[in-house]
Design a protein around this motif. Sequence first.
Motif, PDB file in Angstrom:
ATOM      1  N   TYR A  23       0.794  -1.189   0.117  1.00 58.83           N
ATOM      2  CA  TYR A  23      -0.108   0.007  -0.197  1.00 58.83           C
ATOM      3  C   TYR A  23       0.838   1.057   0.026  1.00 58.83           C
ATOM      4  O   TYR A  23       1.897   1.375   0.685  1.00 58.83           O
ATOM      5  CB  TYR A  23      -0.965  -0.056   1.164  1.00 58.83           C
ATOM      6  N   VAL A  24       0.612   2.388  -0.928  1.00 60.88           N
ATOM      7  CA  VAL A  24       1.271   3.368  -0.748  1.00 60.88           C
ATOM      8  C   VAL A  24       0.284   4.574  -0.616  1.00 60.88           C
ATOM      9  O   VAL A  24      -0.724   4.929  -1.132  1.00 60.88           O
ATOM     10  CB  VAL A  24       1.758   3.858  -2.295  1.00 60.88           C
ATOM     11  N   ASP A  25       0.607   5.005   0.663  1.00 57.18           N
ATOM     12  CA  ASP A  25      -0.389   6.271   0.886  1.00 57.18           C
ATOM     13  C   ASP A  25      -0.043   7.601   0.134  1.00 57.18           C
ATOM     14  O   ASP A  25       1.172   8.280   0.301  1.00 57.18           O
ATOM     15  CB  ASP A  25      -0.153   6.727   2.491  1.00 57.18           C
ATOM     16  N   LYS A  26      -1.058   8.189  -0.729  1.00 52.18           N
ATOM     17  CA  LYS A  26      -0.788   9.275  -1.591  1.00 52.18           C
ATOM     18  C   LYS A  26      -1.618  10.591  -1.038  1.00 52.18           C
ATOM     19  O   LYS A  26      -1.603  11.491  -1.847  1.00 52.18           O
ATOM     20  CB  LYS A  26      -1.229   9.012  -2.864  1.00 52.18           C
ATOM     21  N   THR A  27      -1.920  10.542   0.132  1.00 53.06           N
ATOM     22  CA  THR A  27      -2.583  11.738   0.843  1.00 53.06           C
ATOM     23  C   THR A  27      -1.635  12.841   0.560  1.00 53.06           C
ATOM     24  O   THR A  27      -2.164  14.032   0.310  1.00 53.06           O
ATOM     25  CB  THR A  27      -2.924  11.393   2.411  1.00 53.06           C
ATOM     26  N   LEU A  29       0.073  13.717  -1.826  1.00 49.12           N
ATOM     27  CA  LEU A  29      -0.124  14.167  -3.185  1.00 49.12           C
ATOM     28  C   LEU A  29      -1.432  14.893  -3.461  1.00 49.12           C
ATOM     29  O   LEU A  29      -1.455  15.804  -4.253  1.00 49.12           O
ATOM     30  CB  LEU A  29       0.080  12.892  -4.170  1.00 49.12           C
ATOM     31  N   ILE A  30      -2.429  14.203  -2.793  1.00 54.27           N
ATOM     32  CA  ILE A  30      -3.679  14.838  -2.738  1.00 54.27           C
ATOM     33  C   ILE A  30      -3.756  16.513  -2.341  1.00 54.27           C
ATOM     34  O   ILE A  30      -4.088  17.292  -3.070  1.00 54.27           O
ATOM     35  CB  ILE A  30      -4.854  14.265  -2.152  1.00 54.27           C
ATOM     36  N   GLU A  32      -0.921  18.129  -1.950  1.00 56.12           N
ATOM     37  CA  GLU A  32      -0.391  19.084  -2.880  1.00 56.12           C
ATOM     38  C   GLU A  32      -0.855  19.411  -4.273  1.00 56.12           C
ATOM     39  O   GLU A  32      -0.719  20.697  -4.766  1.00 56.12           O
ATOM     40  CB  GLU A  32       1.082  18.355  -3.166  1.00 56.12           C
ATOM     41  N   CYS A  46      -6.240  19.841   4.035  1.00 55.83           N
ATOM     42  CA  CYS A  46      -5.305  18.863   4.086  1.00 55.83           C
ATOM     43  C   CYS A  46      -5.090  18.277   5.495  1.00 55.83           C
ATOM     44  O   CYS A  46      -4.768  17.054   5.698  1.00 55.83           O
ATOM     45  CB  CYS A  46      -4.112  19.182   3.462  1.00 55.83           C
ATOM     46  N   SER A  50      -5.411  14.192   6.476  1.00 51.87           N
ATOM     47  CA  SER A  50      -4.516  13.347   7.038  1.00 51.87           C
ATOM     48  C   SER A  50      -4.550  12.924   8.471  1.00 51.87           C
ATOM     49  O   SER A  50      -3.919  12.134   8.629  1.00 51.87           O
ATOM     50  CB  SER A  50      -3.175  14.139   6.542  1.00 51.87           C
TER      51      SER A  50
END
Length: 55
Positions: A23-27, A29-30, A32, A46, A50
Amino acid sequence: MKGLNIPVGVSDFAEIRQNGYYYVDKTGLICELLKTTGTKVLSMGCHELSAGLEV
């Protein structure tokens, strides 16, 4: 190199954790994306997005 256990089609985070899926948390990136585009897609900021996601 060990193969990655990728959760294709699995949307339940508890199932992802229990089965040891990759799993990669891309929070971040959202957040940004929202800052750079100025688009308001979500009703929360943000910090709220998170908050509580750390395991």
